[in-house]
Design a protein around this motif. Structure first.
Motif, PDB file in Angstrom:
ATOM      1  N   SER A  56       0.823  -1.206   0.000  1.00  0.00           N
ATOM      2  CA  SER A  56       0.000   0.000   0.000  1.00  0.00           C
ATOM      3  C   SER A  56       0.858   1.256   0.000  1.00  0.00           C
ATOM      4  N   LEU A  57       1.827   1.305   0.898  1.00  0.00           N
ATOM      5  CA  LEU A  57       2.641   2.510   1.002  1.00  0.00           C
ATOM      6  C   LEU A  57       3.510   2.704  -0.231  1.00  0.00           C
ATOM      7  N   GLY A 120      -0.158   7.757   5.427  1.00  0.00           N
ATOM      8  CA  GLY A 120       0.750   6.627   5.255  1.00  0.00           C
ATOM      9  C   GLY A 120       1.102   5.940   6.559  1.00  0.00           C
ATOM     10  N   VAL A 121       1.044   6.677   7.663  1.00  0.00           N
ATOM     11  CA  VAL A 121       1.380   6.141   8.979  1.00  0.00           C
ATOM     12  C   VAL A 121       0.669   7.013  10.006  1.00  0.00           C
ATOM     13  N   ILE A 122       0.352   6.425  11.170  1.00  0.00           N
ATOM     14  CA  ILE A 122      -0.327   7.154  12.239  1.00  0.00           C
ATOM     15  C   ILE A 122       0.560   7.174  13.474  1.00  0.00           C
ATOM     16  N   ILE A 123       0.769   8.363  14.038  1.00  0.00           N
ATOM     17  CA  ILE A 123       1.447   8.500  15.324  1.00  0.00           C
ATOM     18  C   ILE A 123       0.361   8.647  16.380  1.00  0.00           C
ATOM     19  N   ARG A 140      -3.238  -2.485   9.143  1.00  0.00           N
ATOM     20  CA  ARG A 140      -3.783  -1.833   7.953  1.00  0.00           C
ATOM     21  C   ARG A 140      -3.074  -0.521   7.651  1.00  0.00           C
ATOM     22  N   THR A 141      -2.845   0.275   8.689  1.00  0.00           N
ATOM     23  CA  THR A 141      -2.060   1.507   8.563  1.00  0.00           C
ATOM     24  C   THR A 141      -1.065   1.509   9.711  1.00  0.00           C
ATOM     25  N   PRO A 142       0.220   1.519   9.422  1.00  0.00           N
ATOM     26  CA  PRO A 142       1.221   1.410  10.497  1.00  0.00           C
ATOM     27  C   PRO A 142       1.034   2.485  11.564  1.00  0.00           C
ATOM     28  N   ILE A 143       1.185   2.092  12.817  1.00  0.00           N
ATOM     29  CA  ILE A 143       1.046   3.006  13.941  1.00  0.00           C
ATOM     30  C   ILE A 143       2.384   3.120  14.664  1.00  0.00           C
TER      31      ILE A 143
END
Length: 330
Positions: A56-57, A120-123, A140-143
């Motif tokens: 995905s990314l 693209g990523v969640i903090i 699903r979405t990197p954290i």
């Protein structure tokens, strides 16, 4: 399961088209909820999720970074945000913000909103949901988790066990023996401060007085009133964060009790409000801006290399002494 599992394999196993699988993984409109869950379950069974993150990314070119903050009323999260911004602005990354709630009831909705924004990523700072749920979202979405270690997820955390020991040891060294801790509700990832307190109390031969409170300042004040009005009232309070400590200070000041002389109070986070004139709260410094900067760098690394193994960075807390702690009254 082989790392070569493809979207076509998931489609075949689920009995749907490849296009529908793509829509389901992108959480796009037009996919029935039950169908989407079935497709994701099949993907999990085939071991497709990990590779899907990388695909995905790499293919979508998603470069924005989602930021989840639990509470905008807590200055600690403002410090965290400053650190994140400073770390990523030189890379021209857009930040997309979502805000939660003190009890964690908005965690899932806020994370879904960020996923819907195609970041693209969640903090995530202050996520309260269980580890398993964080891991599922991260599949699903990197954290990147801040101030909490989540197994299998990029995490930037302060050593909360050491911080709990620091605060409690300081109060014991001041001669306090009746030390109460206002602890957050037990949940995955947030037990270190309480454990540090209870370990130090036991080492000193003292009985722990742990009272669980929410993240609300009002709830902390209610708990402090009950303790002060009870038998053998505490001479010192250790609060699980600065907001909780402020709730205790409000009670003391309303009763004409001088913090640091008659009753000591120590908080946690060393948020900007703790050092404000008239507050001068002793606190354990998490170095929120530094944690945010470290998380920002971790997010950039995750965007650059989606398939890299998760990383854990642990920093050391520091005790900051001000006017609210002092020797135990004779």
């Amino acid at each position: 399961m082989s790392a070569r599992v493809t979207m076509a394999d998931v489609a075949e196993a689920a009995g749907v088209s490849r296009a529908l699988v793509s829509l389901a993984y992108r959480d796009a409109f037009g996919v029935n909820g039950d169908t989407r869950r079935r497709i994701l379950d099949v993907g999990d069974e085939l071991g497709y999720v990990h590779n899907r993150i990388a695909a995905s990314l790499a293919s979508s070119g998603a470069t924005s970074i989602g930021v989840y903050l639990q509470d905008l009323h807590n200055d600690f999260f403002a410090d965290v945000h400053d650190g994140i911004r400073d770390a990523v602005e030189t890379e021209a990354r857009d930040l997309v913000l979502a805000v939660g709630a003190l009890g964690g009831e908005r965690d899932a909705g806020s994370l879904r909103a960020l996923q819907g924004a195609r970041v693209g990523v969640i903090i995530g700072a202050g996520i309260l949901m269980p580890d398993a749920e964080v891991q599922a979202f991260s599949s699903r979405t990197p954290i990147v988790s801040i101030a909490r270690e989540v197994p299998g997820v990029d995490s930037v955390s302060s050593d909360n066990l050491a911080g709990g020991r620091l605060a409690t040891s300081h109060l014991i060294e001041l001669g306090h023996r009746r030390i109460a801790m206002l602890a957050n509700p037990p949940s995955d990832g947030y037990l270190g401060r309480r454990a540090g307190y209870e370990e130090q109390m036991a080492s000193a031969g003292l009985a722990s007085r742990t009272v669980e409170v929410s993240y609300s300042r009002a709830d902390a004040a209610t708990a402090a009133i009950a303790l002060l009005d009870g038998d053998d009232a505490p001479s010192a309070f250790f609060a699980h964060n600065d907001q909780t400590a402020l709730g205790v200070l409000e009670v003391l000041l309303a009763r004409g009790i001088t913090p640091g002389r008659e009753v000591s109070v120590i908080g946690y986070d060393n948020s900007s409000v703790s050092g404000a004139p008239g507050t001068s709260l002793s606190s354990v410094d998490l170095h929120g801006a530094q944690l945010g900067a470290a998380a920002g760098r971790a997010a950039l690394r995750r965007l650059a290399d989606p398939a890299a193994p998760p990383e854990l960075e642990v920093t050391s807390p520091e005790l900051v002494l001000r006017m609210t702690t002092g020797p135990a009254p004779v």
